[in-house]
Write an enzyme that holds these catalytic residues in place. Structure first.
Site, PDB file in Angstrom:
ATOM      1  N   SER A  49       0.824  -1.212   0.000  1.00 57.01           N
ATOM      2  CA  SER A  49       0.000   0.000   0.000  1.00 57.01           C
ATOM      3  C   SER A  49       0.855   1.258   0.000  1.00 57.01           C
ATOM      4  CB  SER A  49      -0.933   0.011   1.221  1.00 57.01           C
ATOM      5  OG  SER A  49      -0.208  -0.221   2.417  1.00 57.01           O
ATOM      6  N   ASP A  87       5.268  -7.467   2.580  1.00 54.42           N
ATOM      7  CA  ASP A  87       4.277  -7.774   1.548  1.00 54.42           C
ATOM      8  C   ASP A  87       4.961  -8.276   0.281  1.00 54.42           C
ATOM      9  OD1 ASP A  87       1.525  -7.830   1.579  1.00 54.42           O
ATOM     10  OD2 ASP A  87       1.279  -5.661   1.488  1.00 54.42           O
ATOM     11  N   GLU A 117      -1.452 -12.573  -1.246  1.00 49.12           N
ATOM     12  CA  GLU A 117      -2.899 -12.582  -1.417  1.00 49.12           C
ATOM     13  C   GLU A 117      -3.374 -13.843  -2.128  1.00 49.12           C
ATOM     14  OE1 GLU A 117      -4.154  -9.010  -3.384  1.00 49.12           O
ATOM     15  OE2 GLU A 117      -3.175  -7.686  -1.943  1.00 49.12           O
ATOM     16  N   GLU A 184      -9.729  -8.841   5.123  1.00 49.50           N
ATOM     17  CA  GLU A 184      -9.950  -7.417   4.856  1.00 49.50           C
ATOM     18  C   GLU A 184     -11.358  -7.141   4.340  1.00 49.50           C
ATOM     19  OE1 GLU A 184      -8.105  -3.598   2.415  1.00 49.50           O
ATOM     20  OE2 GLU A 184      -6.985  -5.475   2.502  1.00 49.50           O
TER      21      GLU A 184
END
Length: 260
Positions: A49, A87, A117, A184
């Site tokens: 992010s 990440d 993810e 999330e």
């Protein structure tokens, strides 16, 4: 809260068994990492992010491994206690070979674990990375790297079919060896069900209170959000206004001759 010199995976699992909430924050730089670490934050995520919060990009997709390694190194330098997760950026874990290599680079610069993810589709890759000795946490629900497929930044899991798929994905990640999953922007009841029907660590970012821990972006915590702020995010300060006021005061003093 138990005082530890360095938070480890074993410590996090012990916190879950004791029903002690785990506090997790997303940040990207040395000074913020140092302050968060001194404040007693348990976990830090060096998030992709950074693309949106620090670089002004519209999505997380342009971020590369080189950028993630740059920020991970900065964060690690500021941390003595917290468990640091790096990440895995978009397209860095398409194959098991790529995933092991790139995850290994994040651990090489000092991260304690990596996050990626996806659910069942990435379970074989998760298994390969874990087999290489690298701790992995999954990410389900609103997954920013798949935002185009999801149709935007919306709550996921509102229908029974989608909720069941998120649960199935979580179970697949656990079976593959992941030590936990970040949930999330999903309904509270879905996150609660996943927490109850899995035994690994579950974390919420917009998924309600019934998980082992909570995650927020440092920019939201500090009141530094300059773009879209999620409805679930809470600010504990208004640093943006303080920064702007400081610049305005500096600008005024220079122009008026008060400084230097």
């Amino acid at each position: 809260m138990e005082q530890v010199k360095k938070v480890t995976l074993r410590h996090l699992l012990r916190m879950k068994r004791r029903s002690e909430k785990i506090v997790w924050v997303v940040l990207y730089d040395w000074p913020t990492a140092m302050l968060a670490d001194q404040a007693g934050i348990d976990m830090i995520l060096v998030g992709d992010s950074v693309a949106m919060t620090m670089l002004g990009l519209p999505t997380t997709l342009p971020i590369t491994m080189d950028v993630m390694l740059h920020h991970a190194q900065a964060v690690v330098r500021g941390v003595k206690r917290a468990f640091v997760v790096g990440d895995m950026p978009f397209m860095s874990y398409v194959t098991a070979e790529d995933a092991i290599k790139n995850a290994g680079e994040l651990l090489r610069v000092g991260c304690d674990a990596v996050k990626l993810e996806g659910g069942e589709s990435v379970a074989p890759i998760v298994k390969a990375v874990v087999s290489a000795g690298i701790p992995v946490i999954g990410h389900l629900g609103l997954t920013p790297q798949s935002v185009s497929l999801l149709g935007g930044y919306h709550v996921q899991g509102r229908t029974a079919d989608v909720a069941l798929k998120i649960l199935t994905d979580a179970q697949a990640l656990e079976a593959a060896g992941a030590f936990g999953v970040l949930l999330e922007n999903i309904p509270t009841e879905v996150a609660k069900t996943i927490a109850e029907q899995t035994s690994f660590l579950t974390f919420s970012i917009g998924g309600g209170p019934d998980t082992a821990g909570q995650l927020l972006l440092s920019h939201d915590v500090l009141g530094l959000t300059l773009g879209l702020k999620p409805v679930f995010a809470k600010s504990y300060a208004n640093i943006a206004e303080q920064i702007k006021s400081a610049f305005q005061a500096y600008e005024h003093e220079v122009r008026s001759g008060q400084y230097p």
